[in-house]
Structures are given as structure tokens and as C-alpha cells.
Design a protein around this motif. Structure first.
Motif, PDB file in Angstrom:
ATOM      1  N   LEU A  21       1.190  -1.460   0.452  1.00 15.85           N
ATOM      2  CA  LEU A  21      -0.274  -0.158  -0.049  1.00 15.85           C
ATOM      3  C   LEU A  21       0.948   1.646  -0.005  1.00 15.85           C
ATOM      4  O   LEU A  21       0.750   2.159  -0.290  1.00 15.85           O
ATOM      5  N   GLY A  22       1.643   1.154   0.279  1.00 15.68           N
ATOM      6  CA  GLY A  22       2.986   2.163   0.232  1.00 15.68           C
ATOM      7  C   GLY A  22       3.628   2.693   1.707  1.00 15.68           C
ATOM      8  O   GLY A  22       3.189   2.377   2.869  1.00 15.68           O
ATOM      9  N   GLY A  23       4.815   3.521   1.772  1.00 14.32           N
ATOM     10  CA  GLY A  23       5.407   3.205   2.742  1.00 14.32           C
ATOM     11  C   GLY A  23       4.999   4.615   3.724  1.00 14.32           C
ATOM     12  O   GLY A  23       4.394   5.546   2.925  1.00 14.32           O
ATOM     13  N   VAL A  24       5.109   5.345   4.961  1.00 17.00           N
ATOM     14  CA  VAL A  24       4.757   6.027   5.869  1.00 17.00           C
ATOM     15  C   VAL A  24       5.871   6.435   7.011  1.00 17.00           C
ATOM     16  O   VAL A  24       6.785   5.146   6.874  1.00 17.00           O
ATOM     17  N   ASP A  25       6.637   8.028   7.009  1.00 17.59           N
ATOM     18  CA  ASP A  25       7.306   7.956   7.992  1.00 17.59           C
ATOM     19  C   ASP A  25       7.043   7.842   8.956  1.00 17.59           C
ATOM     20  O   ASP A  25       7.648   7.512  10.109  1.00 17.59           O
ATOM     21  N   ALA A  26       5.869   7.806   9.496  1.00 24.02           N
ATOM     22  CA  ALA A  26       5.285   7.532  11.907  1.00 24.02           C
ATOM     23  C   ALA A  26       4.002   6.728  11.420  1.00 24.02           C
ATOM     24  O   ALA A  26       2.734   7.888  10.267  1.00 24.02           O
ATOM     25  N   ALA A  65      -0.801   8.337  -5.677  1.00 23.06           N
ATOM     26  CA  ALA A  65      -1.964   7.122  -5.728  1.00 23.06           C
ATOM     27  C   ALA A  65      -1.965   6.566  -4.599  1.00 23.06           C
ATOM     28  O   ALA A  65      -3.013   5.807  -4.247  1.00 23.06           O
ATOM     29  N   GLU A  66      -0.572   5.973  -3.935  1.00 24.68           N
ATOM     30  CA  GLU A  66      -0.492   4.851  -2.518  1.00 24.68           C
ATOM     31  C   GLU A  66      -1.171   5.803  -1.880  1.00 24.68           C
ATOM     32  O   GLU A  66      -2.245   5.091  -0.778  1.00 24.68           O
ATOM     33  N   ARG A  67      -0.932   7.381  -0.941  1.00 23.94           N
ATOM     34  CA  ARG A  67      -1.612   7.685  -0.185  1.00 23.94           C
ATOM     35  C   ARG A  67      -3.210   7.790   0.062  1.00 23.94           C
ATOM     36  O   ARG A  67      -4.337   8.025   0.624  1.00 23.94           O
ATOM     37  N   GLU A  68      -3.243   8.024  -1.705  1.00 22.27           N
ATOM     38  CA  GLU A  68      -5.074   7.628  -1.954  1.00 22.27           C
ATOM     39  C   GLU A  68      -5.529   6.874  -1.470  1.00 22.27           C
ATOM     40  O   GLU A  68      -6.723   6.400  -0.568  1.00 22.27           O
ATOM     41  N   HIS A  69      -5.269   5.356  -1.923  1.00 20.43           N
ATOM     42  CA  HIS A  69      -5.502   4.189  -1.528  1.00 20.43           C
ATOM     43  C   HIS A  69      -5.552   3.839  -0.105  1.00 20.43           C
ATOM     44  O   HIS A  69      -6.219   3.509   0.386  1.00 20.43           O
ATOM     45  N   LEU A  70      -4.095   4.464   0.998  1.00 23.34           N
ATOM     46  CA  LEU A  70      -4.456   4.765   2.456  1.00 23.34           C
ATOM     47  C   LEU A  70      -5.950   4.856   3.327  1.00 23.34           C
ATOM     48  O   LEU A  70      -6.551   4.747   3.951  1.00 23.34           O
ATOM     49  N   GLU A  71      -5.607   6.393   2.572  1.00 25.74           N
ATOM     50  CA  GLU A  71      -7.664   7.050   2.235  1.00 25.74           C
ATOM     51  C   GLU A  71      -8.333   6.245   2.426  1.00 25.74           C
ATOM     52  O   GLU A  71      -9.685   6.933   3.260  1.00 25.74           O
ATOM     53  N   ILE A  82      -7.473   5.410   6.565  1.00 27.36           N
ATOM     54  CA  ILE A  82      -5.618   5.743   7.399  1.00 27.36           C
ATOM     55  C   ILE A  82      -6.440   6.440   6.558  1.00 27.36           C
ATOM     56  O   ILE A  82      -6.136   7.471   5.817  1.00 27.36           O
ATOM     57  N   THR A  83      -6.019   8.397   7.719  1.00 23.15           N
ATOM     58  CA  THR A  83      -5.740   9.379   7.301  1.00 23.15           C
ATOM     59  C   THR A  83      -4.043   9.055   7.368  1.00 23.15           C
ATOM     60  O   THR A  83      -3.671   9.226   8.168  1.00 23.15           O
ATOM     61  N   VAL A  84      -3.945  10.310   6.694  1.00 18.96           N
ATOM     62  CA  VAL A  84      -2.797  10.748   6.086  1.00 18.96           C
ATOM     63  C   VAL A  84      -2.446  11.963   6.097  1.00 18.96           C
ATOM     64  O   VAL A  84      -3.056  12.944   5.366  1.00 18.96           O
ATOM     65  N   VAL A  85      -1.520  12.221   6.759  1.00 15.67           N
ATOM     66  CA  VAL A  85      -1.049  13.972   7.617  1.00 15.67           C
ATOM     67  C   VAL A  85       0.003  14.057   6.385  1.00 15.67           C
ATOM     68  O   VAL A  85       1.066  13.218   6.961  1.00 15.67           O
ATOM     69  N   HIS A  86       0.225  15.070   5.382  1.00 23.48           N
ATOM     70  CA  HIS A  86       1.523  15.496   4.558  1.00 23.48           C
ATOM     71  C   HIS A  86       2.019  16.435   5.325  1.00 23.48           C
ATOM     72  O   HIS A  86       1.384  17.674   5.426  1.00 23.48           O
ATOM     73  N   LEU A  87       3.224  16.175   5.254  1.00 26.21           N
ATOM     74  CA  LEU A  87       4.171  17.093   5.443  1.00 26.21           C
ATOM     75  C   LEU A  87       5.096  17.183   5.422  1.00 26.21           C
ATOM     76  O   LEU A  87       5.738  16.514   4.334  1.00 26.21           O
ATOM     77  N   THR A  88       5.768  18.584   5.079  1.00 29.50           N
ATOM     78  CA  THR A  88       6.770  19.123   3.258  1.00 29.50           C
ATOM     79  C   THR A  88       7.655  19.287   4.331  1.00 29.50           C
ATOM     80  O   THR A  88       7.989  19.928   6.229  1.00 29.50           O
ATOM     81  N   PRO A  89       9.030  19.503   4.255  1.00 24.05           N
ATOM     82  CA  PRO A  89      10.264  19.792   5.320  1.00 24.05           C
ATOM     83  C   PRO A  89      10.039  21.215   5.113  1.00 24.05           C
ATOM     84  O   PRO A  89      10.667  21.646   6.774  1.00 24.05           O
TER      85      PRO A  89
END
Length: 357
Positions: free
Chosen positions: A255-260, A305-311, A315-322
Motif C-alpha cells: 500500500l505504500g511506506g509512511v514515515d510515522a 496514488a498510494e496515499r489516496e489508496h490508504l485514505e 487511514i488518515t494520511v497527514v502530509h508534511l513538507t520539510p
């Protein structure tokens, strides 16, 4: 007076806003000093010197690093026969010119850049329409896309990312390029995406020593963003997540990798790494550096596409930029906390398998 006879000193009142004793022929003329008189002051044993055509240093000793920079800007800023310039351009005599390359990086405080006084070449950026030759230690660089300069000590200086690309264009030492790029990210001068965009614009991503330096740049940027994410979680007392995991459906696809990831709340944090890989940016195409808009490269599309699949799986995906982690860490922590608190009001997420990545 013969040619070898030292000139008598030329006395005139300098305006209060001239901090350095470096003036162009046009500026001297405005103070009543004719070109012939200025030239006489630069004869052997005279009190002045002329390091560049049409530019005078009003003392006999070696010019300082800053005086060399001001001399370079005055040389490229002169416009013979052109109408008088207005505003800051008229006050400084620099026109639209700005310092770039290694000299600019030295002004920004890069430890990997040599001091200005030791540089054999000073790069100066000017509009492409200027017809001006490089002279002595001044290297004229023309561009059709003149950036907005920063002002450092009264000198117009190209933005860090542009200065890095211009420096890399003149360097053949892979280790020197790598040190400059990694320092830019580590110290916080700019984000990796901005640097790669400028390198792409300059058509430098095909050079092997630049490609290797970009690998180090991206690794440095990734490590720094992850470090800021760890800091945010611990500084603002967020629950400890599972770090750097892959998510899969049981017996199903990746489904994809996430950082946390917080499995109890089905909340994930994903660092948005929109930095293009080597060659993925067309030279004429602009791409956002991580704050406004979406890139259209294949890597970004796959991540989306991976993150939309998770949602879709709950699964709530919070997108953070550096950049947001750097500039607005408290606000980003509040966003994550809100997502965790809202989990109790949502439908349960689909069961997923969690694997280290």
C-alpha cells in the motif's frame, strides 16, 4: 608633469552613503572628477588604482574582498550612453547585476566556500541583453531569468539555490560540489528541491560529479526532515508512533511506506518529498519546491496514488513538507494531534499488515 611623476592628490567630498572607497568613472564625474584626472591619480606612485575598466579604488593598498565585489558590480553595472537609472540602481551604480557563484556563497557564510579575497574569479549575473565582456577577475554570466537578489551588506546577491548552481557550473571537483550542496541543506539555507530545480535549469544534472553530489544532497535533506519529525513528536508530547513502516493488505499488495504510523488511530504521517530525481525535470518546466501546487513527475504521481489508496481504506494520511516542519513545527504538531483525536469519531479502518522498511 611627466608620465612617471606621481600625481598630486585629488580632494573632493564623498557623499555620506558611500561606505567603501570604490567608485565608477560616472560617479567620480558626478563629484567633479574628470576621467583624465581620475586616470592621473592611478599612475605609478599615485593614491588611487583602477582594478577594472571604469572603476577606481581610492587608496593605493590591495583592495579588500568587499572592495573587489563592489568593483565587479560597478564594472558590470555601467551603461555607456544609456539614460540615467532610477532608485537603487542609480544610487549604487550596480544596475540589475548581482553576485553569484562561490563569491555569493562566501557572503552567505558557507564554510565550504573560499573567502572572497582568495577567489581568482568573481561571478556576476546580468540580464542576457547586456553585451559586456568578462574582465580580469570578473566573470560575466548572462541569463534570461534574472532572480530577485538578496541584499547582504548593501550588495545584491543571487539566492542561495541559484548561486549553488552557478558555482557548480564552474567546478569540476565532485567533493567540492558535494560539500557545498550538503551544507546548503544541513545549515538550512534552502530546501533540496530548490537546488535540484536550479541545477536542472542550468542543465547540470547530466554531469557525473553533479549527479553524485545530488545523491548526497537528497540523503541529507531526507535525514534532516526525519530528524525534524522526530523532534516534533517528542517536543510536543505526541504519542510515540511506529517509525518508517510499510503498509500492506493481508495477503495483498503493498500500500505504500509512511514515515510515522499510529496503528490504534490509523493515522500516518508522510513527508512530501517532491524533489525531482536526476533528469525528471524538463529544463523549461518549473516545479514547486514543496509548498504550493503539485508536481507532475512520475514519482509524485505514484506517491499520490498510494496515499489516496490508504485514505480509501480509512487511514488518515497527514502530509508534511520539510519546509513546514522547519518553519511551523508547532502548527504541524497540532494538525497531527487533531487527526489522532478525531480517530474515535471515524469508522474503523481496514486491517493492514505493518512491516519495517
Amino acid at each position: 608633469m611627466t608620465q612617471n611623476t606621481p600625481a598630486s592628490r585629488c580632494h573632493f567630498r564623498l557623499p555620506s552613503d558611500v561606505r567603501q572607497r570604490v567608485l565608477s568613472a560616472e560617479q567620480l564625474k558626478a563629484h567633479g572628477v574628470s576621467p583624465a584626472r581620475a586616470a592621473a591619480q592611478c599612475l605609478a606612485g599615485g593614491p588611487w588604482q583602477q582594478p577594472l575598466p571604469g572603476v577606481y579604488v581610492l587608496h593605493p593598498g590591495p583592495p579588500t574582498g568587499e572592495e573587489r565585489l563592489r568593483s565587479a558590480l560597478l564594472y558590470v553595472g555601467r551603461r555607456r550612453g544609456a539614460p540615467a537609472q532610477a532608485g537603487a540602481a542609480r544610487a549604487t551604480g550596480y544596475g540589475e547585476a548581482m553576485v553569484t557563484g562561490l563569491a555569493a556563497l562566501a557572503l552567505y557564510g558557507f564554510s565550504a566556500a573560499p573567502p572572497v579575497g582568495s577567489l581568482d574569479r568573481i561571478d556576476v549575473l546580468v540580464p542576457r541583453t547586456r553585451r559586456l565582456r568578462s574582465a580580469r577577475y570578473v566573470h560575466v554570466m548572462r541569463t534570461s531569468e534574472l532572480p530577485r537578489p538578496e541584499q547582504l551588506g548593501g550588495l545584491p546577491v543571487a539566492p542561495v539555490a541559484r548561486a549553488l548552481a552557478d558555482a557548480a557550473a564552474g567546478l569540476g571537483d565532485a567533493s567540492a560540489v558535494r560539500r557545498l550542496l550538503t551544507e546548503a541543506v544541513r545549515v538550512g539555507h534552502c530546501e533540496p528541491a530548490a537546488v535540484v530545480r536550479e541545477l536542472s535549469r542550468a542543465k547540470l544534472l547530466g554531469r557525473p560529479h553533479v549527479v553524485n553530489a545530488v545523491d548526497s544532497l537528497l540523503a541529507e535533506g531526507r535525514a534532516l526532515a526525519e530528524s525534524r519529525l522526530y523532534e516534533m513528536v517528542r517536543t510536543y508530547d505526541l504519542p510515540e508512533p511506529l517509525w518508517n513502516v510499510d503498509l500492506r493488505l493481508p495477503g495483498g499488495p503493498h500500500l505504500g511506506g509512511v514515515d510515522a504510523y499510529w496503528p490504534g488511530e490509523a493515522v500516518a504521517v508522510a513527508l512530501e518529498n517532491r524533489t525531482p530525481r536526476h533528469g525528471t525535470l524538463d529544463d523549461g518546466r518549473r516545479q514547486d519546491d514543496g509548498e504550493n501546487g503539485r508536481g507532475h513527475d512520475a514519482e509524485w504521481s505514484a506517491d499520490t496514488a498510494e496515499r489516496e489508496h490508504l485514505e480509501r481504506l480509512g487511514i488518515t494520511v497527514v502530509h508534511l513538507t520539510p519546509r513546514r516542519l522547519r518553519d511551523a513545527q508547532e502548527h504541524q504538531a497540532a494538525v497531527v494531534r487533531t487527526a489522532l483525536m478525531a480517530a474515535a469519531d471515524r469508522e474503523p479502518a481496514a486491517y493492514v499488515v505493518i512491516l519495517p522498511r
